[in-house]
Enzyme design. Structure first.
Site, PDB file in Angstrom:
ATOM      1  CG  HIS A 211     -19.203 -27.157 -27.057  1.00 33.60           C
ATOM      2  ND1 HIS A 211     -20.017 -26.114 -26.689  1.00 33.60           N
ATOM      3  CD2 HIS A 211     -18.031 -26.608 -27.430  1.00 33.60           C
ATOM      4  CE1 HIS A 211     -19.360 -24.978 -26.835  1.00 33.60           C
ATOM      5  NE2 HIS A 211     -18.146 -25.256 -27.280  1.00 33.60           N
TER       6      HIS A 211
ATOM      7  CG  ASP B 171     -16.421 -18.888 -22.185  1.00 31.94           C
ATOM      8  OD1 ASP B 171     -15.207 -19.143 -22.321  1.00 31.94           O
ATOM      9  OD2 ASP B 171     -17.259 -19.052 -23.080  1.00 31.94           O
TER      10      ASP B 171
ATOM     11  NE  ARG C 269      -9.013 -17.842 -25.466  1.00 26.12           N
ATOM     12  CZ  ARG C 269      -9.782 -18.919 -25.650  1.00 26.12           C
ATOM     13  NH1 ARG C 269     -10.905 -19.051 -24.978  1.00 26.12           N
ATOM     14  NH2 ARG C 269      -9.421 -19.851 -26.489  1.00 26.12           N
TER      15      ARG C 269
ATOM     16  CB  SER D  24     -13.178 -21.480 -23.265  1.00 31.08           C
ATOM     17  OG  SER D  24     -14.271 -21.089 -24.044  1.00 31.08           O
TER      18      SER D  24
ATOM     19  CE  LYS E 208     -18.546 -22.187 -24.403  1.00 33.17           C
ATOM     20  NZ  LYS E 208     -17.435 -21.240 -24.492  1.00 33.17           N
TER      21      LYS E 208
END
Ligand code: URA
Length: 439
Positions: free
Chosen positions: A85, A164, A171, A186, A190
């Site tokens: 990620h 999220d 956000r 966040s 995930k």
């Protein structure tokens, strides 16, 4: 029944206090269940951004987001699994190369990707540029594909960490993205939702990242590792350079084309180097082999075409046109106008306002201003020079791919204005600032 008032939670954070884990969970859980509206939630997020969250609060935040939806165990997968990620960058097509490369190395990759956010690109939008390719896969389809192909990149399902999605959209709309604990919770919610054996994080630092300084990016990496450690999950994080676009292409089809060129062995440079570094790290962890051996194996899988072959299989398995792996120019959508960018000064490229390049590409149609905006897959910017290189006046340094000449002209001007060109030589920044380990 205990009575609680969400305003007390907001006020505690507003005044710099520390919340009990149960308070964080009640607030975020309430928001996820639509019991708390966007107004109070936005105030809470701003208070978190301004006053921070400590480790326990960050853990509670992560648990609340994770607990808002389903998880995928991956127990049925018969090979070591790895997830990767990025915290968000510009020209960052690493996942498109990493997933098939790791599959070629015998690992399994189930990667759920998101859409572009703000000035940053999203792997999902890039993949969607491939005609026919589906990203809305059911859990059974993910599992079947990783068993058959070794890798799958699909959309973040609405069933997994729905909080999220909602928090991130809020956000994005309220300028509360760049916060270490909010990004860490966040990202890690995930990652914890998928049971991969190893989590690799690419924490970006620089003008195209949410964390501009290396120190802040290191803090973000450490916060993510702390969450992984508490969850008993193996995680490694690289803090990498985002002071310039990672690849040369900033768009969607353009990024896919560049990733394929790397997989074909035709494109060298920072994008390839970083994909190789992550693949080497994954195989090193899975097989406990020394770094040089892992690097050699990763390079071989790229050079012998086996990673490209996995890419082709992944695209075909998701309903896309697998011929894209051999003929990207013939299969990917192309913009009607391609205008060269010519340097307006001579000198050394010393800096790039990378977020501005991302925004200029977004303004061409490669990104969204509103969540429901359509993406134009064909448009974007190609910028060839990297920091430290010499540029001559009038030299073509890239192209703008646009729908119209007006759009192209505006993007050329924006791109040139985002470059700092100086008279003396400057050093190129390192690609990887540091590797952090934990978990
Ligand atoms: N990427 C994420 O998934 N979450 C953030 O908050 C920022 C980047």
């Amino acid at each position: 029944v205990s009575v609680w008032d969400p305003r007390d939670v907001i006020a505690t954070k507003r005044d710099g206090g520390t919340l009990a884990p149960a308070e964080v969970e009640r607030f975020v859980g309430g928001f996820a269940r639509n019991e708390i509206g966007d107004g109070p939630a936005a105030a809470f997020l701003m208070a978190c951004l301004l006053n921070g969250l400590d480790e326990q609060e960050t853990l509670a935040m992560t648990r609340s987001i994770l607990g808002s939806g389903a998880t995928i165990g991956l127990e049925a997968i018969d090979r070591p699994t790895v997830d990767k990620h990025s915290t968000g960058g510009v020209g960052d097509g690493v996942s498109l190369i990493f997933a098939p490369l790791a599959a070629a190395l015998g690992l399994g990759v189930v990667k759920l990707s998101g859409r572009g956010l703000g000035h940053t690109g999203g792997t999902l939008d890039k993949l969607a540029a491939i005609p026919g390719l589906r990203t809305d896969l059911a859990v059974e389809e993910l599992e079947r594909q990783v068993l058959e192909v070794g890798c799958v990149i699909a959309a973040q399902s609405p069933a997994i960490v729905p909080a999220d999605r909602a928090l991130y959209a809020l956000r994005d709309a309220t300028a509360t993205v760049p916060s270490v604990p909010l990004i860490a919770s966040s990202v890690m919610a995930k990652k914890l939702a998928i049971g991969s054996d190893l989590i690799l994080l690419d924490v970006k630092a620089g003008s195209g990242a949410f964390m501009a300084s290396v120190a802040d990016a290191m803090a973000l990496g450490e916060a993510c590792l702390a969450i992984a450690g508490h969850a008993g999950r193996r995680c490694e994080a690289a803090v990498t350079d985002m002071s310039q676009p990672l690849g040369h292409a900033v768009g969607n089809a353009l990024d896919v084309g560049e990733a394929i060129a790397v997989l074909q062995g035709e494109e060298h440079g920072r994008l390839r180097d970083l994909a190789l570094a992550f693949a080497a790290r994954a195989v090193m962890a899975a097989e406990r082999i020394p770094p040089d051996q892992a690097a050699h194996r990763a390079e071989r899988s790229l050079e012998d075409g086996s990673a490209l072959e996995r890419f082709r299989a992944m695209v075909a398995s998701q309903g896309g046109d697998g011929r894209v792996a051999d003929d990207p120019a013939g299969i990917l959508p192309r913009a009607p106008v391609v205008t060269p960018i010519r340097a307006d000064r001579s000198g050394w490229l010393s800096g790039i306002r990378t977020d501005e390049i991302g925004r200029a590409s977004g303004a061409l149609g490669a990104g969204r201003v509103r969540p429901d905006d359509a993406i134009d897959p064909a448009v974007g910017i190609v910028l060839r020079p990297t920091i430290g290189e010499r540029i001559e006046y009038g030299e073509p340094i890239g192209d703008v791919h646009a729908r119209s000449h007006d759009d192209a002209g505006a993007a050329v001007r924006r791109t040139l204005a985002a470059l700092t060109i100086v008279e003396g030589p400057v050093a190129a920044p390192p690609l990887v600032h540091a590797w952090l380990e934990g978990g």
